[in-house]
Design an enzyme around this catalytic site. Structure first.
Site, PDB file in Angstrom:
ATOM      1  N   TYR A   1       0.811  -1.218   0.000  1.00 57.49           N
ATOM      2  CA  TYR A   1       0.000   0.000   0.000  1.00 57.49           C
ATOM      3  C   TYR A   1       0.850   1.276   0.000  1.00 57.49           C
ATOM      4  O   TYR A   1       2.049   1.234   0.176  1.00 57.49           O
ATOM      5  CB  TYR A   1      -1.048   0.013   1.112  1.00 57.49           C
ATOM      6  CG  TYR A   1      -0.642  -0.149   2.557  1.00 57.49           C
ATOM      7  CD1 TYR A   1       0.594   0.204   3.039  1.00 57.49           C
ATOM      8  CD2 TYR A   1      -1.585  -0.660   3.462  1.00 57.49           C
ATOM      9  CE1 TYR A   1       0.904   0.071   4.382  1.00 57.49           C
ATOM     10  CE2 TYR A   1      -1.276  -0.807   4.808  1.00 57.49           C
ATOM     11  CZ  TYR A   1      -0.026  -0.437   5.262  1.00 57.49           C
ATOM     12  OH  TYR A   1       0.266  -0.571   6.596  1.00 57.49           O
ATOM     13  N   GLU A   2       0.168   2.381  -0.271  1.00 55.54           N
ATOM     14  CA  GLU A   2       0.798   3.697  -0.487  1.00 55.54           C
ATOM     15  C   GLU A   2       1.779   3.678  -1.656  1.00 55.54           C
ATOM     16  O   GLU A   2       2.809   4.339  -1.642  1.00 55.54           O
ATOM     17  CB  GLU A   2       1.505   4.185   0.785  1.00 55.54           C
ATOM     18  CG  GLU A   2       0.609   4.315   1.987  1.00 55.54           C
ATOM     19  CD  GLU A   2      -0.662   5.092   1.709  1.00 55.54           C
ATOM     20  OE1 GLU A   2      -0.638   6.018   0.874  1.00 55.54           O
ATOM     21  OE2 GLU A   2      -1.686   4.773   2.312  1.00 55.54           O
ATOM     22  N   GLY A   3       1.451   2.916  -2.667  1.00 58.06           N
ATOM     23  CA  GLY A   3       2.323   2.770  -3.837  1.00 58.06           C
ATOM     24  C   GLY A   3       3.200   1.550  -3.652  1.00 58.06           C
ATOM     25  O   GLY A   3       4.046   1.522  -2.760  1.00 58.06           O
TER      26      GLY A   3
END
Length: 569
Positions: free
Chosen positions: A426-428
């Protein structure tokens, strides 16, 4: 073994490795000296160790549930969150004029590291609010700020960010959530979002959702997306709560780990929202929050690595097995391979933590130093990707140290491995972080990278007088990395992407050698840090050369095999 937040380790890294004293030159942080930091770290460590950590196991075994459309959180989580809120930790980055602490990002990163090691599931909640607070401070109207910031900062309300949809994951521009103007300054938001961390709870008075949606005149792709504040309960102008908004939690995701963190599918059925920032500039506004979150996620990876290391160390010293060739304890920590794993876990955790703190320091200094701002931006993808990769790898190694007992849930080792896995996604995803590094971050022709390498080589040169052998290895590695940067910036974009992941790991390896060397010099070449630096520089740093060789290969061999050939049995 109960988790104990390593306050002394943070203090050493800040004082001796990332040169925290330089922050006194930044006006807004002039009063945050070493003594103040020590007090903050001690208080945060006490909270993390004594209040938050005991909730971790229960959160895993009795995860969040959805009942009658509302989330019921794990036992004890409400009290843990209240302790975080009462201590002011949710607003530690927020501006003092809004009721926050106004702490440097480097210190907040240390605190988030501690809280993540104590209980990753619960610590995700304040991390979301911290990011939302920053986004609102930068982009919201004064009316929105005055209404929402005090409540978010004191923990009465909690914040989320809503990006992902079933057909729009990393490709955020493909989203289908719609926004239409109601003619009264509000907007009607319709659509469904998935993977919404802490999309609801039973201890917050209100949940404040930042939602990406497309206005009717918004073009396709990311340039046509706008950002909206969509609260669960619509507040009145005085901050009291009014009517329920037209949104709901459809379901909770059934996850591999972080069971105590409710990951929601959210439905918006003409929900009332307010525009944040300018129309069609939602990605710009959201990235303020996401950059904060990426460094926060780096700290999550490091925190889990620390907790897994502590548990493995305790087990290895207690577990008697076999006939070791060294030592007399009879415990498995006397076996060479177990000692190798334990040393790797400790050395890697130090590197990942120091990269994150160095990144935070550069961003803090960047408020008044443009070069440091560039350095901070350059380090964000390395901090996020390496920190979370190490969180996962160290947690897996912790299972291995436990042997068969690591695969048994009762030891707790497996939980770290399950919890840490999401952080590299997550978050890229970490592949996207690496692609960002070799494209945008090298888009200046490598100037930011070369500036960091100049710093590393300069320190290594100065260190030759005290530790010639280790300094030489670090200097040589930096020079090899310099050649790697020069090679990468000449490659076509897809060839860069093919080698992005090994390139990022190689950069982190060299940064690690630099930080370990600084730690060894700080204790004058005698002590445990020098021994750990020797281990890292001799055994792990040499990996950079093979990684850079991979990075230079380009993409042709990746496409040599067709999908049919790859799929064939």
């Amino acid at each position: 073994m109960p988790y104990r937040a390593p306050a002394d380790e943070f203090q050493f890294i800040l004082d001796k490795v990332v040169d925290f004293g330089r922050l006194s030159l930044v006006k807004r942080f002039a009063d945050v000296d070493s003594e103040v930091v020590a007090a903050i770290l001690a208080e945060a460590a006490k909270l993390a160790s004594d209040v938050i950590a005991p909730l971790d196991r229960c959160g895993d075994q009795q995860g969040a549930l959805l009942k009658d459309g509302c989330v019921k959180t794990s036992p004890g989580f409400a009290d843990g969150f209240a302790a975080l809120a009462e201590g002011g930790w949710i607003g530690m980055l927020a501006a003092p004029e809004n009721g926050g602490m106004g702490l440097p990002l480097s210190i907040a990163t240390a605190v988030n590291d501690m809280m993540s090691g104590a209980c990753l599931s619960l610590s995700l909640n304040p991390l979301m609010s911290q990011g939302q607070i920053e986004a609102l401070e930068h982009h919201a109207s004064d009316e929105i700020k005055s209404l929402y910031l005090p409540k978010l900062i004191d923990g009465s309300w909690c914040g989320t960010m809503n990006l992902t949809e079933s057909g729009a994951g990393s490709d955020v521009g493909a989203l289908r959530t719609k926004a239409t103007h109601n003619g009264d300054g509000t907007y009607s938001i319709t659509g469904q979002k998935i993977f919404i961390t802490w999309g609801d709870s039973d201890f917050a008075e209100n949940i404040c959702h930042l939602v990406l949606a497309r206005l009717p005149d918004g073009v396709e792709g990311t340039k046509g997306i706008s950002l909206f504040m969509v609260p669960k309960i619509i507040p009145n102008s005085d901050g009291s709560l009014g009517a329920a908004n037209a949104l709901s939690v459809v379901s909770l995701e059934h996850k591999l780990g972080i069971h105590g963190s409710p990951t929601c599918v959210m439905d918006y059925s003409g929900a009332t929202g307010w525009l944040i920032g300018r129309a069609h500039e939602g990605i710009k506004c959201m990235f303020t929050m996401m950059n904060n979150a990426r460094l926060g996620v780096a700290a999550q990876g490091v925190g889990v690595a620390e907790a897994a290391t502590q548990r493995a160390m305790a087990y290895a010293q207690d577990r008697v097995q076999g006939m070791p060739l060294a030592g007399e304890s009879g415990s498995i920590c006397d076996h060479a391979d177990v000692r190798r794993m334990l040393a790797t876990m400790r050395a890697e955790t130090f590197v990942a933590r120091t990269i994150a703190l160095s990144c935070g320091m550069a961003i803090d200094l960047g408020h008044e130093d443009a070069d440091q701002a560039v350095k901070g931006a350059f380090l964000i993808p390395i901090a996020k990707a390496f920190g979370t990769d190490i969180g996962h790898e160290v947690a897996q190694m912790g299972v291995q140290v436990h042997g068969g007992m690591g695969y048994i849930e009762e030891t707790g080792a497996a939980q770290y491995a399950r919890d840490a896995r999401i952080t590299s996604i997550y978050e890229g995803t970490n592949g996207i972080q690496a692609m960002d590094l070799v494209s945008r971050k090298l888009g200046d022709g490598g100037d930011a990278a070369f500036a960091i390498l100049d710093e590393i080589e300069g320190f290594a040169e100065a260190a030759r007088a005290q530790m010639p052998d280790l300094a030489k290895e670090v200097w040589s590695a930096a020079e090899t990395l310099r050649e790697g940067v020069e090679a990468m910036i000449t490659l076509p974009l897809n060839d860069r992407f093919a080698g992005a992941v090994p390139f990022l790991r190689a950069f982190a390896r060299v940064l690690g050698g630099h930080y370990h060397l600084k730690a060894a010099i700080a204790e004058t070449g005698k002590g445990k840090r020098t021994k750990l630096a020797t281990f890292y520089i001799r055994r792990l740093l040499p990996e950079h050369s093979a990684l850079l060789a991979q990075a230079r290969l380009g993409a042709s061999d990746l496409y040599a095999l067709s999908m049919e050939e790859l799929s064939a049995e």
